[in-house]
Design a protein around this motif. Structure first.
Motif, PDB file in Angstrom:
ATOM      1  N   ASP A  12       0.859  -1.192   0.000  1.00 19.59           N
ATOM      2  CA  ASP A  12       0.000   0.000   0.000  1.00 19.59           C
ATOM      3  C   ASP A  12       0.887   1.231   0.000  1.00 19.59           C
ATOM      4  N   ARG A  14       0.010   4.436  -0.697  1.00 18.15           N
ATOM      5  CA  ARG A  14      -0.652   5.735  -0.550  1.00 18.15           C
ATOM      6  C   ARG A  14      -0.044   6.529   0.608  1.00 18.15           C
ATOM      7  N   VAL A 259      -7.289  10.430  11.653  1.00 16.67           N
ATOM      8  CA  VAL A 259      -8.035   9.298  12.214  1.00 16.67           C
ATOM      9  C   VAL A 259      -7.068   8.201  12.642  1.00 16.67           C
ATOM     10  N   ARG A 261      -6.705   4.376  14.200  1.00 15.11           N
ATOM     11  CA  ARG A 261      -7.365   3.098  14.466  1.00 15.11           C
ATOM     12  C   ARG A 261      -6.313   2.089  14.903  1.00 15.11           C
ATOM     13  N   ARG A 266      -4.604   6.214  10.048  1.00 19.59           N
ATOM     14  CA  ARG A 266      -5.223   5.506   8.933  1.00 19.59           C
ATOM     15  C   ARG A 266      -5.887   6.414   7.910  1.00 19.59           C
ATOM     16  N   ALA A 267      -6.269   7.651   8.315  1.00 20.68           N
ATOM     17  CA  ALA A 267      -7.016   8.500   7.389  1.00 20.68           C
ATOM     18  C   ALA A 267      -6.959   9.940   7.861  1.00 20.68           C
ATOM     19  N   THR A 269      -9.607  13.279   7.843  1.00 21.61           N
ATOM     20  CA  THR A 269     -10.937  13.823   7.576  1.00 21.61           C
ATOM     21  C   THR A 269     -10.825  15.324   7.343  1.00 21.61           C
ATOM     22  N   THR A 275     -13.379  11.998   3.842  1.00 18.98           N
ATOM     23  CA  THR A 275     -12.303  11.241   4.479  1.00 18.98           C
ATOM     24  C   THR A 275     -11.424  10.599   3.423  1.00 18.98           C
ATOM     25  N   GLU A 277      -8.279   7.918   2.951  1.00 25.53           N
ATOM     26  CA  GLU A 277      -7.560   6.835   3.610  1.00 25.53           C
ATOM     27  C   GLU A 277      -6.113   6.759   3.099  1.00 25.53           C
ATOM     28  N   ALA A 278      -5.203   6.488   3.997  1.00 22.46           N
ATOM     29  CA  ALA A 278      -3.809   6.224   3.627  1.00 22.46           C
ATOM     30  C   ALA A 278      -3.091   5.676   4.848  1.00 22.46           C
ATOM     31  N   PRO A 279      -2.174   4.743   4.659  1.00 23.42           N
ATOM     32  CA  PRO A 279      -1.448   4.169   5.793  1.00 23.42           C
ATOM     33  C   PRO A 279      -0.227   4.967   6.222  1.00 23.42           C
TER      34      PRO A 279
END
Length: 516
Positions: A12, A14, A259, A261, A266-267, A269, A275, A277-279
């Motif tokens: 991943d 991103r 965000v 988690r 993880r994201a 907003t 929102t 998403e990206a790691p």
């Protein structure tokens, strides 16, 4: 290189960068060069953050930094992306770098030529020549340790700071830069000329470490430069590189929350509710804003709100931008950069940094880019930027700038009239930034101009780390993290980032082909 803070799967690629300031753009370039699919989010309509500009009535107002020192940090950044910085940005050396003036008419012109600099020192006080030469030797020693040895090196492990403490003790890092200058030269004007530089990154010369003497060596060895088109031209060139790497720049996109988690970022907003998403998430927002606002719903281990409130923040800035009509040949002795000293140096610093008091007297920094760069103003006209260091607005009984600004502008004008007679009658357009502007435009805590003040116990390991201890996969770049404010600092923070995240080159293209 694998780091224990990494929380994303290698497949991943991103990455999200919050903020298109110089640190955020440099981070996006570094990540793009390592194979990441980068999206940069910025709330403003133009890239560059505090280094951006505003066009108004034919004048380009460079809003923040105006000079480039250590151009090799940009050259290295471009080289990492397979590009040539000098081909993309027209950098011009300045001679003199700047002129310092005092109320009694004394002047000091700084340049890189040893003989000319010694002549400047001798003209003020020939008895200080020996001390000045010793100061330069001190400066080089501090450059080797403090710049070459630490600036682009990750400092998130305490041992990296502990192991340099013996050298710091030997170099008297506990002494302030002003105190160090005072130990070398006796003339009060020369003490100011050798010690004022930390003000360019938000530090009080009477309290920040003498390691900042290294700036004298930086200027002497690498010069002081101006980018044609202003620092905005550098930011625009950085955007071009990011886009050439298939990166995305989104303006008018303000991050509202990071965000978390399962202990990992993880994201992001946005204030619109969207929102992304990206790691891997990189915040170029002020470190205080990142931890106080963007992570407001996440329990912090280190950077709690009370801890942030106990920190010392850099001073605020009052900046008056104005254009003048038909003045190209006016004030011929007023060059590109001029520093006007008020009647006090250490006393004024004490008012600003220790008492939070807005004084009637002031020192001013005058930027006149149109003497070097005709594109800054309409033909025959001039563009000016006049900056006064002032207290930030986090003090009790802080200045109400909405009420105070017109009065303070008149005080600034009275000082300027002595060096630019008749300038008020020539003003064709103007714009003012106060610490309240910095708070609202850049989301800077307390309206501080340069994030946390670079005191020794707010530097290196003691500063918010480039790799966050609050969440895996979260990184920081820019003025509020290591190595600190200023163009070399914020660009180098992205070099530190590149040493902390793995290289995923090739994976982005593989994923894209698989998706197609």
């Amino acid at each position: 290189m694998k780091d224990e803070s990494t929380s994303f799967e290698p497949s991943d690629t991103r990455a999200i960068v919050i903020g298109a300031g110089l640190g955020g753009l440099a981070a996006a370039m570094r990540l793009g060069a390592k194979g990441y699919a980068v999206t940069v989010l910025d709330r403003l309509d133009r890239a560059g953050g505090r280094g951006s500009s505003i066009d108004q009535d034919g004048h380009r107002f460079d809003l923040g930094p105006t000079i480039v020192t250590v151009p090799q940090v940009f050259e290295s950044l471009w080289e990492a992306c397979g590009r040539d910085f000098r081909a993309d940005v027209d950098l011009r050396p300045l001679d003199p770098f700047y002129e310092i003036r005092w109320p009694d008419g004394t002047r000091f012109n700084a340049c890189s030529d040893d003989a000319r600099m010694e002549a400047e020192v001798a003209r003020i006080n020939p008895d200080d020549l020996k001390g000045y030469r010793r100061f330069l030797r001190d400066s080089e020693a501090r450059y080797v340790v403090g710049f070459e040895g630490m600036v682009a090196k990750p400092m998130h492990r305490l041992w990296e700071t502990i192991k340099v403490l013996p050298t710091f003790a030997w170099l008297r890092a506990d002494r302030s830069i002003y105190g160090h200058a005072a130990a070398r030269v006796r003339d009060e004007k020369l003490r100011m000329a050798l010690s004022f530089h930390p003000l360019f990154i938000g530090g009080d010369p009477t309290h920040v470490t003498s390691m900042y003497a290294l700036v004298a060596h930086l200027e002497k060895e690498f010069g002081v430069h101006y980018a044609m088109g202003g620092v905005q031209a550098i930011a625009d060139a950085m955007v071009d590189v990011v886009r050439s790497q298939s990166g995305v720049i989104r303006h008018g996109a303000e991050a509202d929350e990071i965000v978390i988690r399962d202990g990992a970022a993880r994201a992001v907003t946005l204030t619109t509710g969207e929102t992304l998403e990206a790691p891997l998430i990189v915040s170029n927002a002020d470190a205080g804003h990142t931890y106080d606002r963007l992570l407001r719903n996440h329990a912090k281990r280190r950077w709690t709100v009370p801890k942030l409130r106990r920190k010392r923040w850099s001073m605020g800035l009052y900046v008056w931008y104005f254009g003048t009509k038909g003045t190209k040949d006016h004030w011929p002795d007023l060059g590109h950069h001029t520093i006007l000293n008020g009647p006090r140096f250490t006393g004024l610093l004490n008012d600003i940094f220790m008492r939070g008091k807005l004084s009637d007297d002031m020192s001013l920094y005058i930027h006149r880019p149109s003497v070097t760069d005709p594109s800054a103003a309409p033909e025959g006209d001039d563009t000016f930027y006049v900056l006064s260091p002032v207290p930030h607005i986090g003090w009790d009984d802080a200045v109400d700038w909405k009420a105070e600004e017109p009065r303070y502008r008149e005080k600034v004008a009275a000082v300027l009239e002595d060096v630019m007679p008749g300038f008020r009658d020539r003003i064709s357009t103007e714009l003012v930034f106060t610490p309240e502007t910095f708070r609202d435009r850049y989301l800077s805590p307390h309206g501080a101009g340069f994030s946390l003040e670079p005191r020794i116990l707010q530097s290196a390991w003691f500063r918010p780390h480039n790799v966050s201890e609050e969440a895996r996969g979260l990184y920081l770049v820019g003025a509020g993290t290591h190595p600190g404010a200023g163009l070399p600092g914020v660009v180098s923070s992205a070099e530190v980032l590149a040493k902390l995240v793995p290289d995923v080159r090739g994976q982005y293209d593989e994923q894209r082909l698989a998706a197609e």
